[in-house]
Design a protein around this motif. Structure first.
Motif, short mmCIF file in Angstrom:
data_model
loop_
_atom_site.label_atom_id
_atom_site.label_comp_id
_atom_site.label_asym_id
_atom_site.label_seq_id
_atom_site.Cartn_x
_atom_site.Cartn_y
_atom_site.Cartn_z
N SER A 87 0.82 -1.20 0.00
CA SER A 87 0.00 0.00 0.00
C SER A 87 0.87 1.27 0.00
O SER A 87 1.78 1.41 0.81
CB SER A 87 -0.89 -0.01 1.25
N GLY A 88 0.59 2.16 -0.92
CA GLY A 88 1.25 3.45 -0.94
C GLY A 88 2.66 3.46 -1.50
O GLY A 88 3.33 4.49 -1.51
N ARG A 89 3.14 2.34 -2.00
CA ARG A 89 4.52 2.27 -2.48
C ARG A 89 4.63 2.84 -3.91
O ARG A 89 3.92 2.41 -4.81
CB ARG A 89 4.99 0.82 -2.46
N VAL A 90 5.52 3.78 -4.07
CA VAL A 90 5.77 4.39 -5.37
C VAL A 90 7.27 4.36 -5.65
O VAL A 90 8.07 4.72 -4.78
CB VAL A 90 5.28 5.86 -5.42
N ASN A 91 7.66 3.91 -6.83
CA ASN A 91 9.06 3.96 -7.25
C ASN A 91 9.29 5.18 -8.15
O ASN A 91 8.50 5.44 -9.06
CB ASN A 91 9.44 2.73 -8.07
N VAL A 92 10.36 5.89 -7.88
CA VAL A 92 10.81 6.93 -8.81
C VAL A 92 12.11 6.43 -9.43
O VAL A 92 13.11 6.26 -8.73
CB VAL A 92 11.02 8.28 -8.08
N LEU A 93 12.07 6.15 -10.71
CA LEU A 93 13.18 5.43 -11.35
C LEU A 93 13.65 6.13 -12.62
O LEU A 93 12.96 7.01 -13.15
CB LEU A 93 12.72 4.01 -11.72
N GLY A 94 14.80 5.70 -13.09
CA GLY A 94 15.25 6.10 -14.42
C GLY A 94 16.42 7.05 -14.43
O GLY A 94 17.36 6.86 -15.18
N CYS A 95 16.37 8.07 -13.59
CA CYS A 95 17.44 9.07 -13.61
C CYS A 95 18.64 8.55 -12.82
O CYS A 95 18.48 7.96 -11.75
CB CYS A 95 16.95 10.39 -13.03
N ASP A 96 19.82 8.76 -13.36
CA ASP A 96 21.02 8.31 -12.65
C ASP A 96 21.25 9.11 -11.38
O ASP A 96 21.81 8.61 -10.41
CB ASP A 96 22.25 8.46 -13.57
#
Lengths: 428, 467
Positions: free
Chosen positions: B171-180
């Motif tokens: 619940s509520g988990r968000v990944n912010v990905l991609g940028c080095d």
């Protein structure tokens, strides 16, 4: 595939040396030409990051072709030719050299024709250096110097007899004309050493005609055929030296005037000029300490034909003469001419035996059968395990025995920028 | 041609693709840096010597030599069996010498594998049979294909998430990905997400392989870097979670649009088609710093604050103009537009191609500032000796290492890939960094040759003592 050959191509923690394509760029850097790496760009573009220290101060006309898959597949050599011609029209280089990478090598690109077309359409001499990115810098830089010599001297009609008279005359006058071959920052990273070497030679009866790699321009190199003798200071110079021996009868001596080895080298260089016989004096010194007698008494002349080689015979490391019973064994490890000279210096000063562990590709005539040429990390570690005292690049320290005495000697062509400021001047 | 006015620039390639020059500015990440973000992973490159050198020394300079190995290729290997044996046995030889088996091995195949048609499936099958405890991931250093398809780094930005196993969503988990470059905890994006009650994870936060696996528990993946879009979209599809692309926009209207998409995604019913976002994430109005404001008021306030920061920068710059390069920020043309609309003089933008997402900014520049110059970074004419008269220009502020090199100035913003800046706060931070660069001259010659900004740099650079 040869039995377990992959072991000789595997490095789980050690690096590989600077490659052949970078070697070409390094050798031709200061000569006013334009060097093209026929490569997709990305891998070999790192040349100016890890294998070149001059780029920040003095860029050279070294470019990548940016080869695309579709041009390789369709054999679109015209794009390469047009791109080179466009750049040549902007910069008007003194020559154009093309080095090759794996894909053009694989598809059998006809570089002779490409160079011929480029030369015809630009009026600028163009040549190909046969690399494919699968060899080390000694091969690449060595062949770059060789091709440069061919470009300069093909068509010159100086017979070995004429040359012989030349050097006889100068020897009579007390001065010996010498070229210094194989000088790139990959082996001579401290640039000041080149001037020190010039001064040293001048002070000992030699006139330096040309230095191949650092400092001298193309016009100066063009005078090289008038020399009496060549001093090969790294294995990158041996190909051009052999060419000049064959074409002009100019003999060579190999070595770096490091420390206590200096006198032996200068003596051998003078003797080579006088006799016309090639000399590898560091091998003579090391051989002496493996046998008996005094250094000053060394008179034996080695020609490249006589000197046993350590070239790849296809044997695995077990057959390479390792002597594990001796616990007080000393070795220097790396490029053979530089490290052989370092070993000779140490041997003279310590009156001790030293072996060469040659890790680079150009070896023929520059090491003996008792020296080691391990390939791959497994062989390197097993050979090093036989030594209690090792002089080598710091990246090799962890591959040595834990109880071994380790003397660091950073080598730019191995550890790159990691220990750049710790690279010593061997010539003082 | 190596310089062109925006008015005459072609989209997407303003310059012809001919011979290439390589500037000595290396702060951006390469595939070695990217793969090292996966904790406990080991990389094995199967490649020819000269092509290998750059990646080997990258690993060594960043202090990760113990997580990097290589197998060299010879002419014989190419001839005997399409490189399968050397690849399998070489990789096995590496693994057999490691102190312990890594959970993941990134196996990098190269141009030669492509051109001899190596049986990649066979190679992986054999390795997986021999080492069932290791997750082998096929990666590429296939530069020969980079101009006609995704570049090696674009592909790796997908491969680096392949080992993540699908897990039960948290619940509520968000990944912010991609940028080095990792986003700081107080960056506008992270703060906004946390304000909505989200538990935000980034790959850079993962210290162990297990923490990395927990990225598989997210309900929403947000990608902020253009080159990672495909990879993270595929990951999201495999995970069955939401996906949103929110690049570091520098246009007020685009930022507003991004917030709209983000809110929709968090509510789970918008354009982003978030499949499992939770209802409790809908309360953006409860975010502390916008509690008393309407959304419109908050956005307007933010824009006013940006205007103020930009006006302050303009005043500080005086007669000094700006040069921007594409390595500094993925929106160099967007920044040019932003600056120009706030009265700041932009002299030139360094780039070799224009991204699709920058097309609107280019169109704007064509119409409103056609004299702004676009300058290539890879054309042979960019070699310094070609224009030696232009040295150490103290009347220009550079944004990015390549701009600093070409302008030969120590007054530069040392940043790559948008530097973790995002949203309105990102614009204000950019203004602050510009002012700081004006005030404090940097040692350009010591900074820009170092690879992989953010990683340790264990090397000396040319110009040091005695060399």
């Amino acid at each position: 595939m040869k039995r377990e050959n992959w072991k000789r191509q595997t490095f789980w923690s050690l690096p590989v040396y600077t490659g052949d394509v970078s070697g070409v760029c390094s050798a031709l850097y200061e000569l006013g030409g334009m060097v093209i790496m026929h490569d997709p760009s990305g891998c070999n573009s790192t040349y100016n990051t890890h294998d070149e220290i001059r780029w920040m101060d003095r860029e050279s006309l070294i470019f990548l072709s940016g080869l695309k898959d579709i041009d390789a597949i369709t054999g679109n050599d015209r794009k390469l030719i047009d791109d080179i011609i466009e750049a040549a029209s902007v910069f008007r280089p003194k020559f154009i050299a093309i080095a090759n990478s794996p894909v053009p090598w694989l598809i059998g690109t006809d570089f002779r024709s490409i160079c011929s077309t480029v030369q015809q359409e630009t009026g600028i001499p163009a040549f190909h250096v046969e690399t494919n990115a699968m060899h080390d810098y000694t091969y690449g830089a060595g062949h770059a110097f060789l091709e440069m010599a061919k470009m300069l001297f093909e068509g010159q009609n100086i017979s070995s007899g004429e040359t012989s008279e030349c050097y006889t005359d100068t020897v009579k006058m007390g001065r010996i004309r010498v070229n210094v071959l194989g000088v790139t920052p990959l082996d001579f990273t401290v640039r000041q050493q080149v001037q020190t070497l010039r001064d040293l030679l001048a002070a000992n009866g030699f006139d330096v005609v040309s230095v191949w790699g650092i400092g001298d321009d193309l016009e100066t190199l063009r005078q090289a055929a008038s020399a009496d003798v060549n001093l090969v200071v790294s294995s990158t110079g041996i190909y051009a030296a052999k060419y000049m021996k064959e074409r002009f009868g100019i003999p060579y001596a190999a070595g770096v005037p490091a420390g206590a080895f200096r006198e032996a080298l200068l003596q051998a260089l003078a003797e080579a000029a006088e006799s016309g016989q090639d000399r590898i004096p560091y091998l003579e010194v090391l051989g002496h300490f493996h046998g008996s007698g005094q250094v000053s008494a060394i008179k034996r002349t080695y020609s490249s034909d006589e000197t046993p080689t350590g070239q790849d015979t296809g044997e695995t490391w077990e057959g390479n003469g390792i002597r594990t019973e001796d616990t007080e064994r000393r070795a220097v490890c790396g490029e053979p001419v530089t490290m052989g000279s370092v070993a000779a210096d140490r041997a003279i000063r310590e009156q001790a035996e030293y072996d060469i562990i040659c890790l680079t590709e150009t070896q023929e005539g520059l090491i003996t059968a008792t020296d080691h040429c391990p390939q791959g990390e497994e062989e390197i570690r097993k050979i090093l395990a036989g030594y209690s005292d090792v002089t080598a690049d710091p990246m090799l320290e962890h591959a040595c025995r834990k109880d071994a005495v380790f003397h660091e000697l950073p080598h730019f062509a191995y550890s790159g920028r990691l220990y750049l400021n710790r690279i010593p001047a061997l010539i003082r | 041609m190596y310089r062109v006015s925006t008015g005459e620039a072609q989209f997407p390639l303003p310059f012809p693709q001919r011979l290439e020059y390589n500037a000595p500015a290396h702060g951006t990440w390469n595939i070695v840096h990217i793969s090292m973000l996966v904790p406990e992973a080991h990389s094995i490159y199967v490649c020819s010597d000269n092509c290998m050198r750059g990646v080997i020394m990258t690993a060594a300079e960043m202090g990760c030599q113990d997580r990097f190995s290589c197998v060299t290729l010879s002419e014989t290997d190419v001839m005997v069996d399409n490189l399968e044996t050397i690849t399998i046995e070489g990789a096995a030889n590496v693994i057999d010498h490691l102190e312990k088996h890594p959970p993941v091995v990134f196996l990098f195949l190269v141009c030669l594998h492509i051109f001899v048609s190596s049986d990649e499936e066979y190679i992986l099958k054999k390795l997986r049979e021999r080492y069932p405890d290791i997750c082998f991931v096929r990666c590429y250093m296939d530069c020969v294909r980079q101009k006609t398809g995704p570049s090696p780094d674009m592909k790796l930005r997908g491969f680096e998430y392949e080992p993540i196993r699908v897990r039960e969503k948290v619940s509520g988990r968000v990944n912010v990905l991609g940028c080095d470059v990792a986003y700081a905890s107080d960056s506008e994006l992270i703060a906004y997400l946390r304000g909505t009650g989200s538990d935000v994870r980034q790959l850079q936060d993962c210290r162990t392989y297990e923490e990395y696996q927990r990225l598989g528990e997210a309900r929403l993946n947000i990608c902020t870097y253009m080159n990672a879009q495909d990879g993270i979209a595929k990951l999201s599809q495999r995970m069955g979670c939401g996906y949103l692309y929110l690049p570091p926009a520098v246009d007020y209207e685009e930022i507003r649009e991004e917030y709209r998409h983000l809110d929709e995604a968090l509510r789970g019913n918008g354009k982003a088609k978030v499949q499992e976002a939770e209802a409790e994430h809908s309360g953006t109005a409860e975010r502390p710093d916008v509690q008393a404001e309407s959304r419109e008021q908050w956005l307007s306030e933010q824009e006013l604050l940006c205007d103020k920061a930009l006006a302050h920068l303009k005043e500080k710059l005086g007669d000094i103009s700006v040069a921007i390069d594409y390595t500094c920020h993925q929106r160099p043309l967007g920044i040019a537009k932003l600056f120009l609309t706030h009265g700041i003089c932009v002299k030139r933008v360094y780039l070799d191609s224009v991204l699709e997402e920058e097309k609107p900014a280019l169109e704007w520049l064509k119409e409103h500032a056609p004299g702004v110059e676009l300058t290539a970074t890879m054309r042979p004419q960019m070699i310094r000796m070609a224009f030696p008269e232009e040295s150490m220009d103290n009347t220009i502020l550079a944004l990015g290492q390549k701009a600093a090199w070409f302008e030969q100035t120590g007054h530069f913003v040392n940043m790559i890939e948008s530097g973790g800046l995002w949203g309105y706060e990102g614009i204000r931070q950019l203004c602050h960094l510009c002012e700081d660069a004006l005030d404090h001259e940097k040692n350009m010659r010591d900074i820009i040759p170092r690879k992989g900004m953010g990683w340790p740099s264990l090397c000396d650079v040319p110009g040091g003592s005695g060399v």
